[in-house]
Structure formats: C-alpha cells, structure tokens
Design a protein around this motif. Structure first.
Motif, mmCIF file in Angstrom:
data_model
loop_
_atom_site.group_PDB
_atom_site.id
_atom_site.type_symbol
_atom_site.label_atom_id
_atom_site.label_comp_id
_atom_site.label_asym_id
_atom_site.label_seq_id
_atom_site.Cartn_x
_atom_site.Cartn_y
_atom_site.Cartn_z
ATOM 1 N N VAL A 136 6.880 -7.395 -4.158
ATOM 2 C CA VAL A 136 6.931 -6.238 -3.262
ATOM 3 C C VAL A 136 5.969 -6.423 -2.082
ATOM 4 O O VAL A 136 6.264 -6.017 -0.956
ATOM 5 C CB VAL A 136 6.733 -4.913 -4.035
ATOM 6 N N ARG A 137 4.854 -7.081 -2.304
ATOM 7 C CA ARG A 137 3.927 -7.383 -1.207
ATOM 8 C C ARG A 137 4.528 -8.407 -0.244
ATOM 9 O O ARG A 137 4.336 -8.311 0.971
ATOM 10 C CB ARG A 137 2.605 -7.908 -1.753
ATOM 11 N N ASP A 138 5.246 -9.383 -0.793
ATOM 12 C CA ASP A 138 5.814 -10.456 0.036
ATOM 13 C C ASP A 138 6.834 -9.964 1.057
ATOM 14 O O ASP A 138 7.080 -10.642 2.048
ATOM 15 C CB ASP A 138 6.466 -11.539 -0.838
ATOM 16 N N VAL A 139 7.424 -8.796 0.833
ATOM 17 C CA VAL A 139 8.378 -8.263 1.818
ATOM 18 C C VAL A 139 7.714 -7.273 2.774
ATOM 19 O O VAL A 139 8.384 -6.616 3.564
ATOM 20 C CB VAL A 139 9.628 -7.641 1.154
ATOM 21 N N GLY A 140 6.377 -7.179 2.690
ATOM 22 C CA GLY A 140 5.651 -6.410 3.696
ATOM 23 C C GLY A 140 5.043 -5.094 3.256
ATOM 24 O O GLY A 140 4.500 -4.359 4.077
ATOM 25 N N TYR A 141 5.117 -4.771 1.971
ATOM 26 C CA TYR A 141 4.534 -3.510 1.530
ATOM 27 C C TYR A 141 3.055 -3.673 1.222
ATOM 28 O O TYR A 141 2.637 -4.656 0.633
ATOM 29 C CB TYR A 141 5.301 -2.955 0.322
ATOM 30 N N THR A 142 2.277 -2.683 1.649
ATOM 31 C CA THR A 142 0.834 -2.670 1.433
ATOM 32 C C THR A 142 0.515 -2.044 0.081
ATOM 33 O O THR A 142 1.388 -1.441 -0.564
ATOM 34 C CB THR A 142 0.138 -1.836 2.523
ATOM 35 N N ASP A 143 -0.726 -2.158 -0.318
ATOM 36 C CA ASP A 143 -1.129 -1.496 -1.558
ATOM 37 C C ASP A 143 -0.949 0.021 -1.446
ATOM 38 O O ASP A 143 -0.588 0.679 -2.428
ATOM 39 C CB ASP A 143 -2.565 -1.853 -1.920
ATOM 40 N N ALA A 144 -1.180 0.588 -0.264
ATOM 41 C CA ALA A 144 -0.946 2.025 -0.067
ATOM 42 C C ALA A 144 0.528 2.353 -0.293
ATOM 43 O O ALA A 144 0.855 3.359 -0.940
ATOM 44 C CB ALA A 144 -1.398 2.457 1.330
ATOM 45 N N ASN A 145 1.428 1.503 0.230
ATOM 46 C CA ASN A 145 2.864 1.716 -0.005
ATOM 47 C C ASN A 145 3.193 1.623 -1.488
ATOM 48 O O ASN A 145 4.015 2.397 -2.003
ATOM 49 C CB ASN A 145 3.711 0.683 0.733
ATOM 50 N N ILE A 146 2.573 0.673 -2.168
ATOM 51 C CA ILE A 146 2.819 0.499 -3.602
ATOM 52 C C ILE A 146 2.364 1.738 -4.370
ATOM 53 O O ILE A 146 3.032 2.189 -5.302
ATOM 54 C CB ILE A 146 2.162 -0.799 -4.113
ATOM 55 N N MET A 147 1.263 2.335 -3.931
ATOM 56 C CA MET A 147 0.800 3.575 -4.556
ATOM 57 C C MET A 147 1.826 4.690 -4.344
ATOM 58 O O MET A 147 2.063 5.501 -5.242
ATOM 59 C CB MET A 147 -0.565 3.973 -3.999
ATOM 60 N N GLU A 148 2.438 4.716 -3.160
ATOM 61 C CA GLU A 148 3.484 5.710 -2.881
ATOM 62 C C GLU A 148 4.709 5.468 -3.762
ATOM 63 O O GLU A 148 5.318 6.424 -4.262
ATOM 64 C CB GLU A 148 3.868 5.669 -1.402
ATOM 65 N N ILE A 149 5.060 4.222 -3.976
ATOM 66 C CA ILE A 149 6.192 3.888 -4.851
ATOM 67 C C ILE A 149 5.900 4.397 -6.261
ATOM 68 O O ILE A 149 6.755 5.034 -6.894
ATOM 69 C CB ILE A 149 6.464 2.366 -4.851
#
Length: 181
Positions: A136-149
């Motif tokens: 998920v990081r490799d396609v451009g998502y940040t840790d903040a985005n991951i927290m939102e997911i």
C-alpha cells in the motif's frame, strides 16, 4: 427477521434527533439501520461523528470499495446493499468494479492496493504483514492514509456488526447474495 424495531419519528430520543434529521435530509429517506441506531444517542452520534470525519478521507470510490470489501468479509447483506447503491450512484463505479470491490480488488492499481490492504486488515484482525504495508505504501499511500484506511475498516465493521446483530429489513435495492458473485 429484525431483532429490534426502527423508531418512528415520535420515538427518536431528543439527543439523536438532530443527527437523524441531518442524515435523513442528506439521503432522502430514513434507512431502517439509522432509525434503529438512533435508540442509543451515544452510539449513534459517535458513529455519525466518525462517519462525517471519514467522509473526508481518501476519495469516494476508494471509501465505497473499502466498504464493499469489508462488508463482504463480515457477511453484512444490509451494508452490501447500501455500499452497492452508493458505489453505483455516488461514486459512479460500474457494476464490474462493485463486484471486484466485494472480492477485495479493483482495476485501478492504487485503489486495488488499498482494497486488498483493507481486506487483509479485517481478515487478519490487523495482523498484517510487512509486505502488506509495503504494497500500500508502494502505490503512494502515507502512514496517515493507512491510518484512515484502518479507521474506515473499523467504521464499516461497526455498522456491519450492528446490522448483523439486529438484522434490519433491507430498504435499499437488493444485490447478489454473498457467495454468488
């Protein structure tokens, strides 16, 4: 068969009424889930606050795809009808994308990575691998985005569990039952 009854407008607790009225206005009718959920102003308003906050996370296609994937894993037919309807009418996802999302996939590479990750989060109860995070990081998502997911997975699971426990009558257009897609 429903295990609790949706409240009539006269039965809605005063502390739930403003939230229910706003949601009803935005949707155009009062879904059974919300009319039942309003019985607990604490739980209902907490969910509505989370829902409102997370409506700013990611984009609508991704949010609805996560909702479909999570609801499929959790076996929530009520939520599958809601998310299928909103995915088609609000997110403008075509039918084949809705089916893919239920399977934890998407044709768009970024959305695909997110939906796969969301599905892994729910299936593993958060015990994802380093490779899952990397994807998920490799396609451009940040840790903040991951927290939102993760927050979206949690919010959708909350309504899945609520609807599975109380088994509301479905008041959105029917979808193909789980296992038949």
């Amino acid at each position: 068969m429903p295990r609790t009854k949706p409240l009539t407008p006269e039965q809605v607790p005063v502390d739930s009424k403003p939230t229910l009225d706003t949601l009803t206005k935005n949707i155009g009718f009062t879904p059974n889930m919300m009319a039942a959920f309003a019985q607990s102003p604490i739980a209902f308003n907490a969910w509505a606050t989370l829902f409102g906050s997370l409506s700013k996370a990611l984009d609508v296609k991704t949010r609805d795809s996560i909702g479909l994937a999570v609801s499929e894993v959790n076996g929530c037919n009520y939520c599958l009808t809601v998310h299928s309807y909103t995915a088609q009418h609000m997110a403008k996802l075509p039918a084949d994308e809705i089916i893919l999302a239920r399977k934890g996939r998407a044709t768009d590479p970024k959305r695909d990575a997110v939906v796969q990750f969301a599905r892994k989060v729910i299936e593993t109860r958060g015990q994802v691998s380093d490779a899952d995070l990397k994807a998920v990081r490799d396609v451009g998502y940040t840790d903040a985005n991951i927290m939102e997911i993760i927050a979206l997975v949690t919010m959708y699971s909350f309504t899945n569990f609520f609807n599975n426990v109380f088994d509301h009558d479905i008041d959105f257009p029917a979808v193909t039952p789980a296992g038949m897609i």
